[in-house]
Design a protein around this motif. Sequence first.
Motif, PDB file in Angstrom:
ATOM      1  N   ARG A 187      -7.980   7.934   8.897  1.00  0.00           N
ATOM      2  CA  ARG A 187      -7.781   8.764   7.709  1.00  0.00           C
ATOM      3  C   ARG A 187      -8.379   8.098   6.478  1.00  0.00           C
ATOM      4  O   ARG A 187      -8.982   8.758   5.622  1.00  0.00           O
ATOM      5  N   LEU A 188      -8.207   6.786   6.386  1.00  0.00           N
ATOM      6  CA  LEU A 188      -8.781   6.053   5.250  1.00  0.00           C
ATOM      7  C   LEU A 188     -10.302   6.152   5.231  1.00  0.00           C
ATOM      8  O   LEU A 188     -10.911   6.275   4.164  1.00  0.00           O
ATOM      9  N   GLU A 189     -10.896   6.079   6.408  1.00  0.00           N
ATOM     10  CA  GLU A 189     -12.352   6.144   6.488  1.00  0.00           C
ATOM     11  C   GLU A 189     -12.893   7.488   6.003  1.00  0.00           C
ATOM     12  O   GLU A 189     -14.015   7.580   5.529  1.00  0.00           O
ATOM     13  N   LYS A 190     -12.073   8.528   6.128  1.00  0.00           N
ATOM     14  CA  LYS A 190     -12.502   9.867   5.701  1.00  0.00           C
ATOM     15  C   LYS A 190     -12.317  10.074   4.201  1.00  0.00           C
ATOM     16  O   LYS A 190     -12.799  11.066   3.657  1.00  0.00           O
ATOM     17  N   ALA A 191     -11.610   9.164   3.553  1.00  0.00           N
ATOM     18  CA  ALA A 191     -11.355   9.311   2.109  1.00  0.00           C
ATOM     19  C   ALA A 191     -12.689   9.307   1.357  1.00  0.00           C
ATOM     20  O   ALA A 191     -13.567   8.486   1.642  1.00  0.00           O
ATOM     21  N   ALA A 196      -9.518   7.300  -3.784  1.00  0.00           N
ATOM     22  CA  ALA A 196      -8.753   8.075  -2.811  1.00  0.00           C
ATOM     23  C   ALA A 196      -8.139   7.162  -1.749  1.00  0.00           C
ATOM     24  O   ALA A 196      -7.003   7.368  -1.315  1.00  0.00           O
ATOM     25  N   GLN A 197      -8.884   6.141  -1.337  1.00  0.00           N
ATOM     26  CA  GLN A 197      -8.360   5.177  -0.370  1.00  0.00           C
ATOM     27  C   GLN A 197      -7.157   4.427  -0.947  1.00  0.00           C
ATOM     28  O   GLN A 197      -6.136   4.249  -0.274  1.00  0.00           O
ATOM     29  N   ALA A 198      -7.283   4.015  -2.200  1.00  0.00           N
ATOM     30  CA  ALA A 198      -6.198   3.283  -2.850  1.00  0.00           C
ATOM     31  C   ALA A 198      -4.953   4.155  -2.956  1.00  0.00           C
ATOM     32  O   ALA A 198      -3.835   3.705  -2.681  1.00  0.00           O
ATOM     33  N   ALA A 199      -5.140   5.414  -3.344  1.00  0.00           N
ATOM     34  CA  ALA A 199      -4.003   6.329  -3.485  1.00  0.00           C
ATOM     35  C   ALA A 199      -3.337   6.565  -2.133  1.00  0.00           C
ATOM     36  O   ALA A 199      -2.106   6.581  -2.029  1.00  0.00           O
ATOM     37  N   GLU A 200      -4.159   6.734  -1.098  1.00  0.00           N
ATOM     38  CA  GLU A 200      -3.622   6.958   0.252  1.00  0.00           C
ATOM     39  C   GLU A 200      -2.770   5.766   0.701  1.00  0.00           C
ATOM     40  O   GLU A 200      -1.654   5.935   1.216  1.00  0.00           O
ATOM     41  N   MET A 201      -3.286   4.562   0.497  1.00  0.00           N
ATOM     42  CA  MET A 201      -2.541   3.366   0.919  1.00  0.00           C
ATOM     43  C   MET A 201      -1.295   3.146   0.063  1.00  0.00           C
ATOM     44  O   MET A 201      -0.226   2.788   0.575  1.00  0.00           O
ATOM     45  N   GLU A 202      -1.446   3.338  -1.241  1.00  0.00           N
ATOM     46  CA  GLU A 202      -0.293   3.135  -2.127  1.00  0.00           C
ATOM     47  C   GLU A 202       0.890   3.990  -1.706  1.00  0.00           C
ATOM     48  O   GLU A 202       2.024   3.488  -1.566  1.00  0.00           O
ATOM     49  N   HIS A 203       0.646   5.266  -1.466  1.00  0.00           N
ATOM     50  CA  HIS A 203       1.762   6.164  -1.172  1.00  0.00           C
ATOM     51  C   HIS A 203       2.236   6.017   0.273  1.00  0.00           C
ATOM     52  O   HIS A 203       3.418   6.267   0.563  1.00  0.00           O
ATOM     53  N   ALA A 204       1.352   5.584   1.162  1.00  0.00           N
ATOM     54  CA  ALA A 204       1.796   5.284   2.522  1.00  0.00           C
ATOM     55  C   ALA A 204       2.710   4.053   2.524  1.00  0.00           C
ATOM     56  O   ALA A 204       3.718   4.014   3.227  1.00  0.00           O
ATOM     57  N   ILE A 205       2.350   3.059   1.721  1.00  0.00           N
ATOM     58  CA  ILE A 205       3.188   1.853   1.606  1.00  0.00           C
ATOM     59  C   ILE A 205       4.537   2.216   0.978  1.00  0.00           C
ATOM     60  O   ILE A 205       5.590   1.760   1.437  1.00  0.00           O
ATOM     61  N   ARG A 206       4.515   3.037  -0.065  1.00  0.00           N
ATOM     62  CA  ARG A 206       5.771   3.465  -0.704  1.00  0.00           C
ATOM     63  C   ARG A 206       6.673   4.179   0.308  1.00  0.00           C
ATOM     64  O   ARG A 206       7.888   3.975   0.342  1.00  0.00           O
ATOM     65  N   HIS A 207       6.069   5.037   1.107  1.00  0.00           N
ATOM     66  CA  HIS A 207       6.834   5.773   2.109  1.00  0.00           C
ATOM     67  C   HIS A 207       7.446   4.819   3.132  1.00  0.00           C
ATOM     68  O   HIS A 207       8.621   4.956   3.504  1.00  0.00           O
ATOM     69  N   GLU A 208       6.655   3.870   3.584  1.00  0.00           N
ATOM     70  CA  GLU A 208       7.136   2.897   4.574  1.00  0.00           C
ATOM     71  C   GLU A 208       8.289   2.075   4.007  1.00  0.00           C
ATOM     72  O   GLU A 208       9.286   1.810   4.696  1.00  0.00           O
ATOM     73  N   ILE A 209       8.175   1.668   2.757  1.00  0.00           N
ATOM     74  CA  ILE A 209       9.244   0.899   2.102  1.00  0.00           C
ATOM     75  C   ILE A 209      10.516   1.742   2.026  1.00  0.00           C
ATOM     76  O   ILE A 209      11.613   1.262   2.329  1.00  0.00           O
ATOM     77  N   ILE A 241     -11.292  -1.328  -8.854  1.00  0.00           N
ATOM     78  CA  ILE A 241     -10.769  -0.524  -7.762  1.00  0.00           C
ATOM     79  C   ILE A 241     -11.054  -1.157  -6.408  1.00  0.00           C
ATOM     80  O   ILE A 241     -10.232  -1.073  -5.477  1.00  0.00           O
ATOM     81  N   ALA A 242     -12.194  -1.830  -6.271  1.00  0.00           N
ATOM     82  CA  ALA A 242     -12.536  -2.468  -4.994  1.00  0.00           C
ATOM     83  C   ALA A 242     -11.544  -3.582  -4.666  1.00  0.00           C
ATOM     84  O   ALA A 242     -11.111  -3.729  -3.517  1.00  0.00           O
ATOM     85  N   GLU A 243     -11.162  -4.353  -5.673  1.00  0.00           N
ATOM     86  CA  GLU A 243     -10.189  -5.431  -5.459  1.00  0.00           C
ATOM     87  C   GLU A 243      -8.819  -4.861  -5.105  1.00  0.00           C
ATOM     88  O   GLU A 243      -8.113  -5.393  -4.240  1.00  0.00           O
ATOM     89  N   LEU A 244      -8.441  -3.765  -5.768  1.00  0.00           N
ATOM     90  CA  LEU A 244      -7.155  -3.135  -5.465  1.00  0.00           C
ATOM     91  C   LEU A 244      -7.122  -2.648  -4.013  1.00  0.00           C
ATOM     92  O   LEU A 244      -6.130  -2.868  -3.304  1.00  0.00           O
ATOM     93  N   VAL A 245      -8.204  -2.016  -3.581  1.00  0.00           N
ATOM     94  CA  VAL A 245      -8.286  -1.530  -2.201  1.00  0.00           C
ATOM     95  C   VAL A 245      -8.132  -2.684  -1.223  1.00  0.00           C
ATOM     96  O   VAL A 245      -7.409  -2.597  -0.217  1.00  0.00           O
ATOM     97  N   GLU A 246      -8.794  -3.794  -1.529  1.00  0.00           N
ATOM     98  CA  GLU A 246      -8.732  -4.963  -0.646  1.00  0.00           C
ATOM     99  C   GLU A 246      -7.315  -5.519  -0.557  1.00  0.00           C
ATOM    100  O   GLU A 246      -6.826  -5.864   0.525  1.00  0.00           O
ATOM    101  N   LYS A 247      -6.648  -5.604  -1.676  1.00  0.00           N
ATOM    102  CA  LYS A 247      -5.281  -6.152  -1.693  1.00  0.00           C
ATOM    103  C   LYS A 247      -4.295  -5.200  -1.009  1.00  0.00           C
ATOM    104  O   LYS A 247      -3.346  -5.637  -0.343  1.00  0.00           O
ATOM    105  N   LEU A 248      -4.504  -3.902  -1.181  1.00  0.00           N
ATOM    106  CA  LEU A 248      -3.636  -2.934  -0.503  1.00  0.00           C
ATOM    107  C   LEU A 248      -3.859  -2.992   1.008  1.00  0.00           C
ATOM    108  O   LEU A 248      -2.903  -2.888   1.794  1.00  0.00           O
TER     109      LEU A 248
END
Length: 356
Positions: A187-191, A196-209, A241-248
């Motif tokens: 799914r991330l690869e299709k972003a 969009a990748q950062a937003a996808e990961m951020e909210h997936a992490i929030r959901h998991e938490i 944004i690239a650094e944020l994506v990497e850290k996420l």
Amino acid sequence: MYLDKPLKEHNLLQAIARTNRTYEGKTYGLIVDYFGVSKFLEKALAIFSKQDIQGALLPIESELPKLKQAHRKAMSFFDYINRSDADACVQVLEPEDVRHEFEKAFKEFSKRMDMILPNPEASPYVEDLKFLGKVRQMAKTLYRDEQMDISECGEKVKQLIAEHLYAESVEVIHEPIDILSNKFDERLEKAPSKEAQAAEMEHAIRHEIKVKLEENPVYYTSLREKLEQLIEARRKKMMDIAELVEKLRSMVNDMRNVNQQAQNLGFTREQYPFYQLFQQILPDEEHKDAIDALTHLVTDIIAEESQVIDWVNKEDVKREMRKKIKKQLRASVIPKDQLENITQQIMSLAMVHYKR
């Protein structure tokens, strides 16, 4: 109800009453009058007082002002947004309180539309209904918001939106994709962008938490704090944004490796949260061996006492377990002034991981 023959007095009023009877998912009745009874309603119901029959049957045109008002309220969330930019529209709904208000407005608008469709009077609002349905579905998927449920909408609206989503190739996900699965990577690869990748990961992490906080409060609270720090740093433009994506991505990988980390330390998945609880209290390396031993001792007590079926609902079993745990803590390196608090946290974890 389709009215194609003359009805009057009790028969007519009973037919209207049956049609107007409400239940879950039905808030109104709709009568299609082929015969024309509605044109001489007062005469057909002449034996009743005007007060008794007031509002029993109203022309569909009487609902148009309510439809117009509901439409304006729902569309107002995107007044200053380029509506051809779907991602920007979805971004408007990121705050949970805004989503809640939008959801109320959307459901009111969809209810009014379902009431009037397929009457031509609804035509000017159809494209906006499709637009709102698309944005809503994208927001539900991205923000993993289970409250955004279309099941309460009428069948005509649901079908209209479903057909539009299919035509627009909008992915409809009924269950969130597990952040730990390979499908999430796909799914991330299709972003379409790093944002969009950062937003996808951020909210997936929030959901998991949100889902797993009770399982391991120490780990997931730490994860939540780290996530907030990253988002705040990005907001203040302290990272690109690239650094944020990497850290996420690094956070996602860390979440995937929790069970492996536990095994590397000699613990099971159930034991690891207890170890992290003790480690939070005594983080110094000099206490590592003592914490390792205490984790095994405490979880052995819990495993033994929890053999009783439905123990979480039996106060005598919990009382005995609590007593043995506290005794073991007193003999350990845990600070004596924290015994009561730690015991309670251990019991909470026990009821999650050793529930039978």
